[in-house]
Design an enzyme around this catalytic site. Sequence first.
Site, PDB file in Angstrom:
ATOM      1  N   LYS A   1      -7.731 -49.217  -0.160  1.00  0.00           N
ATOM      2  CA  LYS A   1      -7.520 -47.769  -0.181  1.00  0.00           C
ATOM      3  C   LYS A   1      -6.726 -47.329   1.044  1.00  0.00           C
ATOM      4  CE  LYS A   1      -9.100 -45.401  -2.902  1.00  0.00           C
ATOM      5  NZ  LYS A   1     -10.426 -44.845  -3.187  1.00  0.00           N
TER       6      LYS A   1
ATOM      7  N   SER B   1     -14.971 -51.078 -12.860  1.00  0.00           N
ATOM      8  CA  SER B   1     -14.255 -50.417 -11.775  1.00  0.00           C
ATOM      9  C   SER B   1     -13.984 -51.454 -10.688  1.00  0.00           C
ATOM     10  CB  SER B   1     -15.077 -49.256 -11.215  1.00  0.00           C
ATOM     11  OG  SER B   1     -16.359 -49.699 -10.829  1.00  0.00           O
TER      12      SER B   1
ATOM     13  N   TYR C   1      18.303 -35.375 -30.777  1.00  0.00           N
ATOM     14  CA  TYR C   1      16.909 -35.801 -31.013  1.00  0.00           C
ATOM     15  C   TYR C   1      16.169 -34.728 -31.817  1.00  0.00           C
ATOM     16  CZ  TYR C   1      12.132 -37.347 -30.131  1.00  0.00           C
ATOM     17  OH  TYR C   1      10.832 -37.759 -30.295  1.00  0.00           O
ATOM     18  N   ASP C   2      16.327 -33.464 -31.413  1.00  0.00           N
ATOM     19  CA  ASP C   2      15.633 -32.378 -32.091  1.00  0.00           C
ATOM     20  C   ASP C   2      16.079 -32.253 -33.549  1.00  0.00           C
ATOM     21  OD1 ASP C   2      14.278 -31.814 -29.783  1.00  0.00           O
ATOM     22  OD2 ASP C   2      15.592 -30.165 -29.172  1.00  0.00           O
TER      23      ASP C   2
ATOM     24  N   CYS D   1     -23.330  -6.668   2.129  1.00  0.00           N
ATOM     25  CA  CYS D   1     -21.940  -6.955   2.500  1.00  0.00           C
ATOM     26  C   CYS D   1     -21.144  -7.253   1.231  1.00  0.00           C
ATOM     27  CB  CYS D   1     -21.890  -8.137   3.447  1.00  0.00           C
ATOM     28  SG  CYS D   1     -20.206  -8.665   3.873  1.00  0.00           S
TER      29      CYS D   1
END
Length: 509
Positions: free
Chosen positions: A306, A80, A34-35, A423
């Site tokens: 959910k 949504s 592939y490369d 502190c």
Amino acid sequence: MDEIKRIEELRRLLERYSREYYINDNPTVSDAEYDALLEELKALEARHPESYDPNSPTQRIIGKVLDGFEKVVHDQRMLSLDDVFSKEELKEFCERIWKEFGRASFVCECKFDGLAMALIYENGSFVRAVTRGDGSVGEDVTENVRTISSIPMHIDEAGHVEVRGEVIMPKASFEKLNALQEEMHLPLFANPRNAAAGTIRNLDTSIARKRRLDMFLYYFQNGEEHGVKSQAEALEQLKAMGFSVFPNWKLCTSFEEIWDFIESISKIRSSLPFEIDGIVVKLNDFAMQHEIGVTAKYPRYSIAYKFPAEEVETTLMGIELTVGRTGKITPNAILAPVRVAGTLVSAATLHNRDRIDAYDLRIGDQVIIRKAGDIIPEVVRALPEKRNGTQVPYEWPKTCPVCGSDLVRLEGEADYFCPNPNCPARIVRSLIHFCSREAMDIDGFGDKRVVWLHDNGFLSTIEAIYHLHERRQELLAHKGWSEKGTDKLFAAIEASKSSRLTVCFCPGH
């Protein structure tokens, strides 16, 4: 062979090999082959700039720095989904539709925890990717989406095609990213969804390529224009066009089938290589979908069940106290590392002393933890029935674990406080808050970097942040401080001077 024809042939071959590797999980050539083909294509395209194609396999690996993201109006709103959290609520939803349409069928699909995205193709070529945004207007993130290897740049479908799905970050990529963030003293991402969203909106496309995002398709927005009449047909058509479609979906005609599917996915959820947070139950027939319509925010024909927050058992190894910028003392459980909702958890909040007492927590206990809102790990309860006599009750200290000041607790309050404004822990937390996104938003000032700067004597006050550039050479002498990164931090500090935000950073407020 004519070089222009060879370019087209290589592009087709490389796209096919990518599809076999990323979508079909069945590569037919080695990585080396592939490369080699990719390098050949690069060389030919360099000799023939007139053959430029933004969708060429070579363009997917070239980093670009973008100026910003153009706003785009969606042809059709990207809605949504309304959520339900119980078997009873889901059954009510299905029965409402069956009351109207008789025994209509539903398609059940996994609900991916990622970033909703629309992909647009013209005459088979990829032309644009747009985020959901507010549902009506999204952002053009084409260049970043182009780096996602599983998304085809060409499909065998004429005309205008719009498909929608979810860009996700696989668990493995998320863990590698957070390991790198930690190594570079940068803030960690809370979950894969936030990491995916942040990656897609990064102006450097090389960042998106390195983080190895993925995308699953689940909606053929204009499928009816292409002869598709149902959600089941749409999923089959998306797969046939070369898109990644998660194979675990089911056409159901009864509630028993729907619930069986939900339970079967629940059992394998933790073993999936990516996060899902529920099951989408969708009326199958498109004509019925149109008839039932949508509300201002949600489709009436689809809903998301959910999953309950995942609860996991582990061992309470110890309890450590942290001191906030106001002096508030927060106990944290130190846990035997365990995977929860896709991430490895080794600490969890215990909120306050009352919670420790109410749970009767003892060091060495087996405890149940979960992620509140799928983000913040917390201890839910102890398992006293598993004690073997080696567990030790926790003794709440009387003094601050950092500066030794006597702790105070106001009457009627659940929290203890360190009253000492000097502190070191309070100073560090104040510095962290000052630099955070919620305040001055100074890029590059992660929690660990602030702690390092404080512990190594570079920061002890807010004012010292704006004099840090005077100690540039001292910083560069330390490991991990490069010239480029240091100057980038100084530039971010300088830019914060123009912030209009006015806040109080006194540790006692």
